[in-house]
Design an enzyme around this catalytic site. Structure first.
Site, PDB file in Angstrom:
ATOM      1  N   ASP A  46      36.773  -3.908  29.842  1.00  0.00           N
ATOM      2  CA  ASP A  46      36.331  -2.874  30.785  1.00  0.00           C
ATOM      3  C   ASP A  46      35.788  -1.639  30.063  1.00  0.00           C
ATOM      4  OD1 ASP A  46      36.310  -1.193  33.253  1.00  0.00           O
ATOM      5  OD2 ASP A  46      37.416  -2.888  34.071  1.00  0.00           O
TER       6      ASP A  46
ATOM      7  N   HIS B  81      36.878   3.557  35.309  1.00  0.00           N
ATOM      8  CA  HIS B  81      36.984   2.191  35.829  1.00  0.00           C
ATOM      9  C   HIS B  81      38.078   1.379  35.132  1.00  0.00           C
ATOM     10  CE1 HIS B  81      35.383  -1.934  36.602  1.00  0.00           C
ATOM     11  NE2 HIS B  81      34.847  -1.406  37.683  1.00  0.00           N
TER      12      HIS B  81
ATOM     13  N   SER C  62      35.792  -5.117  41.708  1.00  0.00           N
ATOM     14  CA  SER C  62      36.419  -4.665  40.459  1.00  0.00           C
ATOM     15  C   SER C  62      37.887  -4.359  40.672  1.00  0.00           C
ATOM     16  CB  SER C  62      35.769  -3.362  39.969  1.00  0.00           C
ATOM     17  OG  SER C  62      34.624  -3.618  39.251  1.00  0.00           O
TER      18      SER C  62
END
Ligand SMILES: *[C@@H]1O[C@H](CO)[C@@H](O)[C@H](O)[C@H]1NC(C)=O
Ligand SMILES: *[C@@H]1O[C@H](CO)[C@@H](O)[C@H](O)[C@H]1NC(C)=O
Ligand SMILES: *[C@@H]1O[C@H](CO)[C@@H](O)[C@H](O)[C@H]1NC(C)=O
Ligand SMILES: *[C@@H]1O[C@H](CO)[C@@H](O)[C@H](O)[C@H]1NC(C)=O
Ligand SMILES: *[C@@H]1O[C@H](CO)[C@@H](O)[C@H](O)[C@H]1NC(C)=O
Ligand SMILES: *[C@@H]1O[C@H](CO)[C@@H](O)[C@H](O)[C@H]1NC(C)=O
Ligand SMILES: *[C@@H]1O[C@H](CO)[C@@H](O)[C@H](O)[C@H]1NC(C)=O
Ligand SMILES: *[C@@H]1O[C@H](CO)[C@@H](O)[C@H](O)[C@H]1NC(C)=O
Ligand SMILES: *[C@@H]1O[C@H](CO)[C@@H](O)[C@H](O)[C@H]1NC(C)=O
Ligand SMILES: *[C@@H]1O[C@H](CO)[C@@H](O)[C@H](O)[C@H]1NC(C)=O
Ligand SMILES: CC(=O)N[C@H]1CO[C@H](CO)[C@@H](O)[C@@H]1O
Length: 762
Positions: free
Chosen positions: A144, A221, A541
């Site tokens: 990520d 994220h 996600s």
């Protein structure tokens, strides 16, 4: 989703910089080599690759021979080959050398941007949490944007020592590129942190100065996804008062290893870096991989996630991937890869509310997501119609305004009211989606029934202008009806890269997920920059790491299970009914029953997945048989399997998968006929008998032979055949579906069956 649009712009920006400023036509390539061709004189692959590339350069005499710096990764686990920055001439020349199999361009991948554990039925006293010891010795690797190691969700209080199977040595944060694990920001929770940017820097040399050589998350994220999968328990987490409570990852005792591959503010990621990260994760010894990014619609042998995860699957590593946020149209899915689990996104049963209390004491509640601290006490309230007259709105500054337009103008109404800087806005609309609620000024959306009450109250006080109201915010409600639903943005199947395997596989919570966030990255959805150590965001996600967390619990409870058995357990035990006991709906399809192209097998149910009864196990050769049947060349298959020879003597598109997809578009046929063969393994009680039942598919006949399976012992395998017969589907009717369930009185082992005439191009 908005974040995807930003990403797209970022890619265009990078591309144009590259063309304008670097001038050189060289580009990154990922090169597959045939190890059988490596001369004995070389001690290792890397030196062979170096030597080959040096010869390539000397044959191109107009170029300088700085070859070793051109190879930026040599891959060892996931493929035999390397990645390098090459000129078009060098690339062509390399193809003529002995050992060259194929090359693929280094393409960009997209990121698929806490109440959730309870919503999934997880409970500290029984079921998957205690049985797996909260995933204690399981290592979850996350590919990520990196991580914010100081987050409370990475505290390791009370954790036992790191399992000895962990081979990772690196904990790379800024000012300490290679630091030993004891002296670093890592601990018994966050056990590894590595970054991979060599491909990114080779492609975009111009921006190297702005790229931190660190695993630190500058986007948010990766901190969010990794703590969703396996964050430690943190009390008092909230998003400006909403969703308050305890935040914890699904597998709160599992260990986390972070592999940073996405760079730049918006998380631009390249294949070469992602392959290197997965290669490293395999060496380090992860048990589970969570990959919330993907490349759109590539053939399997060109898809970096497909290539790198094949080796992971062979090593017994379970891989969870995101389906993408390009819904709701068919064929919008990515990561439709047969050896990973592909996760769609659903809604939670939670809603954020505000209350408007009229001067006569009547209180009305509606959707609200206002993040500030203001609450309105005794302000005049006026009705302003459609709120499209900005001039008029500007004359009511010290008042609460009520607006009523249609769904389409809601955003415009909100924007006008926001600009007018009134006390607050009450909007009459039956919109249901929290994403439509502006959070930067005091606003509440009430439904039309309540809207009539407000309007009547204002009207009755019209003559002396004495209507007043209060507004209050930050109420979180649970138990919202008709949840979960598949959300609008979640990408839909079938998978273009392999339509013969029904995708997505499963749905998990993806909308309004609360998880940890870097303290110096502004949280989303706000007009001005504000900061918080938790953030609420949406996307596949977010659903992907939920499934990675559940897989960690299952692996903790059943150490010997293969990745395909874990996937099967998750799929066949999932829920297809929502909390109103009706089939789960699809927000992207007018709230009709969600087809398996939206929902997959169902919505994940971790406690039931613990004890699935039967599993559909798949071996490496089964996947190779599928690749052979896709008519891929030996070279193409080698790019995925790394073998110089692949046994294609038994090609078959009929993978032993826990779902069925039949195509009703054969060119010269007035009928649909499809036959499937499956083998189930008894992982439940020793002696048991299962009976088949079919939820009918209108117009089709589905038969199962035999329809009774008698198991005499644990781990026994029994095969059966499922046949679908019916008319050829009309063009209008694109998807029909039903279910096959095997029942033994204790377990229900359910598989979706789809018949479709959707066309696809391979
Ligand atoms: C090759 O090297 C020379 C001198 O070292 C340099 O001026 C030139 O830019 C280089 N060419 C390329 C294509 O890198
Ligand atoms: C290129 O390599 C050859 C030998 O491999 C060497 O003689 C020559 O000096 C090198 N050229 C440059 C510009 O480095
Ligand atoms: C990061 O490392 C690369 C070499 O790997 C270097 O070129 C780059 O300048 C470094 N970036 C920073 C910000 O230090
Ligand atoms: C969340 O906050 C509300 C209002 O302050 C409070 O009533 C509620 O108990 C809190 N919920 C949790 C789970 O802490
Ligand atoms: C407005 O949108 C909601 C869904 O958010 C829908 O249920 C409703 O029918 C729409 N109303 C109109 C008038 O289009
Ligand atoms: C204003 O009108 C409402 C009803 O029309 C009445 O209840 C209220 O007492 C009036 N207030 C004043 C200050 O006259
Ligand atoms: C592979 O090729 C065979 C023979 O040409 C053909 O019958 C079959 O449909 C092809 N399979 C796929 C998946 O395209
Ligand atoms: C796949 O096969 C085609 C046809 O032989 C070939 O052109 C291509 O280079 C192959 N790609 C890979 C990655 O193996
Ligand atoms: C690899 O090389 C061996 C020996 O030269 C050859 O038999 C094999 O077909 C090659 N494999 C591929 C995929 O090209
Ligand atoms: C379709 O199949 C039938 C027999 O199954 C055959 O007679 C006919 O010629 C075929 N039509 C075409 C257009 O191929
Ligand atoms: C992001 C970045 O560093 N961009 C630079 C690339 O190079 C050009 C020309 O040298 C600069 O103007 C940009 O600022």
């Amino acid at each position: 989703m908005a974040s995807n649009i930003c990403l797209w712009l970022w890619f265009s920006y990078i591309t144009s910089l590259h063309v304008i400023f670097t001038l050189a036509l060289s580009d990154n390539y990922i090169i597959h080599m045939n190890l059988s061709d490596m001369p004995k004189s070389f001690s290792n692959q890397h030196s062979w690759y170096e030597s080959t590339l040096a010869q390539v350069t000397t044959t191109n005499n107009n170029l300088n021979n700085s070859t070793s710096s051109k190879i930026f990764y040599t891959y060892t686990n996931v493929m035999n080959g390397f990645s390098a920055n090459l000129s078009p001439e060098e690339h062509e020349s390399l193809k003529t050398f002995s050992g060259f199999i194929s090359s693929i361009p280094d393409l960009p991948l997209k990121l698929d941007t806490t109440h959730s554990p309870q919503f999934l039925g997880l409970n500290p006293y029984r079921g998957a949490w205690p049985t797996s010891d909260f995933g204690k010795d399981i290592i979850v690797g996350v590919i990520d944007t990196g991580v914010w190691p100081e987050s409370e969700s990475f505290r390791d209080d009370g954790m036992t020592k790191i399992p000895s199977k962990w081979k990772g040595q690196l904990c790379q944060f800024e000012n300490s590129n290679i630091q030993s694990i004891n002296l670093s920001l890592c601990n018994k929770k966050l056990i590894g942190a590595r970054f991979f940017n060599k491909g990114f820097l080779a492609k975009h040399s111009n921006i190297s100065t702005t790229i931190l050589n660190s695993t630190r998350d500058t986007n948010g994220h990766g901190t969010h996804t990794s703590t969703t999968a396996a964050g430690s328990k943190v009390d008092g987490a909230s998003f400006f008062g909403y969703a308050n409570g305890t935040a914890r990852g699904i597998a709160s005792s599992s260990r986390v290893a972070i592999y940073k591959t996405a760079w730049g503010k918006d998380g631009d990621a390249l294949s070469s870096d992602i392959i290197a990260a997965i290669d490293a994760a395999i060496s380090d010894g992860v048990d589970i991989l969570s990959i919330s990014l993907g490349s759109d619609d590539l053939l399997l042998y060109k898809d970096p996630v497909a290539i790198a995860t094949f080796a992971a699957m062979e090593k017994g590593i379970f891989v969870s991937t995101s389906a993408g946020n390009n819904g709701p149209s068919f064929k919008s899915i990515h990561n439709g890869i047969p050896w990973v689990i592909t996760v769609a996104a659903g809604t939670l049963d939670r809603e954020f509310l505000g209350t408007v209390t009229l001067g006569n004491g009547v209180s009305l509640t509606g959707l609200s997501f206002y993040l500030g601290n203001f609450s309105a006490n005794n302000f005049p309230i006026v009705f302003m119609g459609m709120c499209d007259n900005v001039k008029e709105l500007n004359t009511v500054k010290r008042k609460i305004v009520v607006c009523e337009g249609n769904n389409e103008t809601l955003h415009e109404q909100m924007f006008n009211v926001y600009k007018a800087k009134v006390v607050g806005g009450v909007f009459i609309s039956n919109i249901l989606d929290i994403n439509d609620v502006d959070n930067s000024f005091p606003s509440i959306i009430i439904n039309p029934v309540n809207g009539e009450i407000v309007k009547a109250y204002i009207k009755s006080h019209n003559s002396n202008a004495s209507s007043i109201a209060n507004m209050s915010f930050k109420k979180t409600a649970f138990g919202v009806k008709s949840t979960p639903s598949v959300d609008f943005y979640s990408s839909r199947g079938p998978s273009n890269s392999c339509p013969y395997v029904l995708k997505p596989d499963i749905t998990a919570p993806g909308t309004s997920i609360l998880a940890a966030w870097p303290t110096n990255v502004p949280v989303s959805n706000f007009g001005t920059e504000v900061f918080n150590n938790f953030n609420l965001i949406d996307g596949t996600s977010m659903s992907c790491p939920h499934v990675a967390g559940v897989a960690a619990l299952l692996k903790g409870a059943h150490n010997g299970w293969s990745p395909s058995s874990i996937r099967s357990a998750i799929m066949t035990t999932s829920d297809i009914l929502d909390n109103t006991k009706e089939h789960i709906k699809d927000i992207g399809n007018g709230n009709r029953a969600a087809t398996p192209f939206a929902l997959g097998a169902g919505h994940i149910n971790p406690n039931r997945a613990l004890d699935p009864g039967l599993v559909y196990d798949i071996g490496v050769q089964d996947y190779i048989n599928l690749l052979c049947a896709l008519n891929f060349t030996q070279k193409n298959i080698s790019a995925i399997t790394r073998s110089s020879f692949n046994d294609c003597s038994k090609p078959s598109l009929d993978l032993n998968y826990p779902s069925f997809i039949a195509f009703s578009n054969a060119r010269n046929s007035s009928r649909t006929t499809n036959e499937f063969h499956r083998t189930v393994t008894n992982v439940g009680e020793k002696k048991t008998t299962y009976f088949a039942s079919i939820t009918p598919i209108k117009g089709f006949r589905v038969t199962v032979i035999p329809n009774k399976l008698v198991f005499k012992k644990k781990n026994e395998k029994i095969s059966y055949k499922l046949k679908i017969e019916g008319p050829r589907m009309t063009q209008k009717n694109k998807v029909a579906f039903g279910y096959l369930s095997w029942r033994d009185g204790k377990h229900v082992v359910r598989s979706p069956i789809v018949v479709t005439n959707i066309n696809f191009n391979l």
